[in-house]
Design an enzyme around this catalytic site. Structure first.
Site, short mmCIF file in Angstrom:
data_model
loop_
_atom_site.label_atom_id
_atom_site.label_comp_id
_atom_site.label_asym_id
_atom_site.label_seq_id
_atom_site.Cartn_x
_atom_site.Cartn_y
_atom_site.Cartn_z
N LYS A 158 0.85 -1.19 0.00
CA LYS A 158 0.00 0.00 0.00
C LYS A 158 0.89 1.25 0.00
CE LYS A 158 -4.05 1.88 2.46
NZ LYS A 158 -4.93 1.74 3.63
N SER A 175 -9.88 1.62 2.52
CA SER A 175 -8.98 2.40 1.68
C SER A 175 -7.92 1.58 0.96
CB SER A 175 -8.29 3.46 2.53
OG SER A 175 -7.45 2.87 3.49
N SER A 225 -10.16 -0.70 6.70
CA SER A 225 -9.51 -0.49 5.40
C SER A 225 -8.77 -1.70 4.83
CB SER A 225 -8.54 0.68 5.49
OG SER A 225 -9.26 1.88 5.43
#
Lengths: 480, 94
Positions: free
Chosen positions: A86, A161, A185
């Site tokens: 990420k 996310s 997330s």
């Protein structure tokens, strides 16, 4: 032989299989990495899972190291395995933008602790994945760069996310990926994309080098195709780190729970207005599968559970407004000159931050301002302590608590984007976990009639990750 | 609860961000809706026996673990403006 391997998607093989192929020499690290990069190249334009690949020199260096480790007998379970990271987790010398314009050209100066752990183990980090800007969102639509599409239906969101990491695993670009979970997330995009996602006990993985959103809530964790894959990655990244003052000390990582095979379900909370009918039916079927594996399902009551969304948002807004104060356009990141330094801060932050980030900073500033602090932040903190007690009470009689991961399947791109409150409400089942700091896993639990994946969420007591893995594996057996 | 445009301007000034005039109506509307929702906690009764968990300080020796200056160049490479080994900013006192 090698042609045969190339025609299969190796990224869908489990890590243990890949590891044994790499050890036996029937698969080379280079072929595995090349195949990951080729699939990424082929699919990324449509899906938008990656924001960028790491530099060739870095990837070459990692391949050489993995080959060396496989040869000299020091290989670990993840040596040579491609990982997606990420974009809010820093990798030395590589760009980490957190999906934001303000860090568009930011090159990390050091490795996050989780990255150091992966590098030491010989993993191959291939690139950085798309996310909602600074992890603020539940659909990856708040990325300053692009929307990540759901590999199962390109008109739907991948969740967020960590939508890029979930989509990268789901579409077979990589077998495993790292994300971060502040209020769901990791778990929610895992659920939307049909993969496994783990949020660890607060303090189990180091936050050193993971860009802070809500420091008392954030945890780094893995995505994978199976419970075992996620467990393997967890074993490597979960370690004591003295650079993170909230990293749990060794003596605080001990788990003494004994499995009773009892699952608690807060039914009155689950059967709420707004839960999708297919989600509810799927959840009931998932529980039946677990009953078939010898588990007992029991109704439990957790006080004020329906108010935890508000508690979560109050605490998170407050922490966001403090954490994001560091982006000032002076030391790094986007810088727009003003007449004065102060004017420069505002110009840089206005141009560099998107709507949602500015909205949360403003809400946090409001909540923490004199006159409102008691009504919001102090009240939320008291309710947080109350919820911790409620969870502890429930865990005296059950091994885990089960909830759907999300009240709805992946929604259509654009459907909720303009309405932040409706986006927040979709986090109702995931946020209590971060408030309490316990671990939770999202497991693929089937699909809707239209073919969209759904997820079952299991929540364990502090340090009870082993319960999640054990029950998760039983659930996988029942799902075959 | 009344959250006005004036409040919004004031907060933006404190938080060092600006809200463009064309964004104001929507920003105000969204923030009002969110604040109204989370205000539900204001009226909740919490049992008296809820105490904060034990919070303790985590401290370490204040020692230099890296070679002084080893990262200066790398760190400055990210700075928008620098001069020598320093980050350059506009004059603060005039």
């Amino acid at each position: 032989m090698s042609k045969c391997h190339k025609s299969l998607n190796s990224m869908k093989k489990n890590i243990e299989q890949l590891h044994s192929d790499l050890l036996s020499g029937s698969l080379s690290v280079r072929d595995l990495v090349n195949s990951s990069l080729a699939i990424t190249k082929e699919k990324n334009d449509d899906i938008g899972a990656f924001l960028g690949m790491y530099t060739d020199a870095f990837i070459e260096e990692q391949i050489a190291k993995a080959e060396r480790m496989l040869k000299d007998g020091t290989a670990t379970a993840i040596t040579g395995i491609p990982f997606a990271i990420k974009d809010n987790i820093v990798v030395k010398g590589e760009i980490a933008s957190a999906g934001s314009k303000i860090l568009e050209n930011y090159k990390a100066v050091y490795d996050a602790d989780v990255i150091e752990a992966l590098k030491d183990a010989g993993a191959i980090l291939t690139g950085r994945t798309n996310m909602d800007e600074f992890a603020m969102g539940g659909s990856t639509e708040n990325s300053a760069y692009r929307v990540t599409k759901n590999p199962h239906d390109l008109t739907k969101v991948a969740g967020g996310s960590s939508g890029g990491s979930a989509a990268a695993v789901a579409s077979g670009m990589v077998p495993v990926a790292l994300g971060s979970d502040t209020g769901g997330s990791i778990r929610q995009p895992a659920s939307f994309c049909g993969v496994v996602g783990l949020k660890t006990t607060y303090g189990k993985t180091s936050r050193y080098g993971a860009m802070a959103m809500g420091s008392s809530l954030d945890q780094v964790g893995p995505f994978g195709n199976s419970v075992r894959d996620v467990e393997i990655v967890y074993d490597i990244i979960s370690r004591v780190d003295k650079r993170d003052s909230t990293s749990l000390a060794k003596e605080n990582r001990v788990f003494t729970g004994v499995m009773k095979k009892i699952i608690g379900v807060p039914w009155s909370f689950v059967k709420r207005e707004g839960i999708d009918t297919e989600v509810l039916v799927n959840f009931e079927n998932s529980l039946k599968k677990l009953e078939g594996q010898g588990y007992t399902v029991k109704d439990v009551t957790i006080g004020h559970l329906d108010k935890m969304l508000s508690v979560y948002y109050i605490i998170m807004f407050a922490e966001v407004s403090s954490n994001l104060a560091r982006y000032d356009g002076i030391r790094y990141g986007l810088s727009v000159k003003g007449e004065t330094n102060i004017e420069g801060y505002a110009k840089s932050r206005t141009e560099g931050f998107g709507d949602e980030v500015r909205r949360r900073i403003l809400l946090g500033t409001y909540i923490l301002s004199s006159g409102y602090y008691d009504a919001y932040y102090n009240k939320a903190t008291a309710l947080r302590n109350y919820l911790r007690k409620e969870f502890a009470k429930v865990f005296e009689s059950v091994d885990v608590i089960a909830l759907p991961t999300s009240p709805v399947p992946a929604f259509t791109i654009g459907e909720r984007h303009g309405d932040p409150l409706s986006m927040y409400l979709a986090d109702i089942f995931t946020v209590p976990v971060n408030i309490v700091g316990v671990p939770a896993i999202s497991l693929p639990s089937g699909k809707t009639e239209r073919g969209l994946p759904l997820g079952l969420q299991l929540i364990a007591p502090h340090n009870g990750e082993e319960f999640l893995f054990a029950i998760g594996k039983d659930f996988e057996k029942a799902s075959i | 609860m009344i959250f006005t445009e004036n409040d919004l301007d004031n907060l933006a000034r404190l938080a060092r961000v600006s809200i463009k005039s064309e964004e104001k109506t929507k920003m105000l509307h969204d923030m009002q809706a969110i604040l109204e929702h989370v205000s539900e906690v204001n009226s909740l009764d919490i049992p008296e026996d809820v105490t904060a968990p034990t919070v303790f300080n985590v401290v370490r020796e204040d020692e230099v673990l890296r070679v002084t200056g080893a990262l200066t160049e790398t760190i400055l490479a990210n700075a928008p403006e620098c001069e020598g080994d320093y980050v350059k900013v506009s004059q603060v006192f005039k």
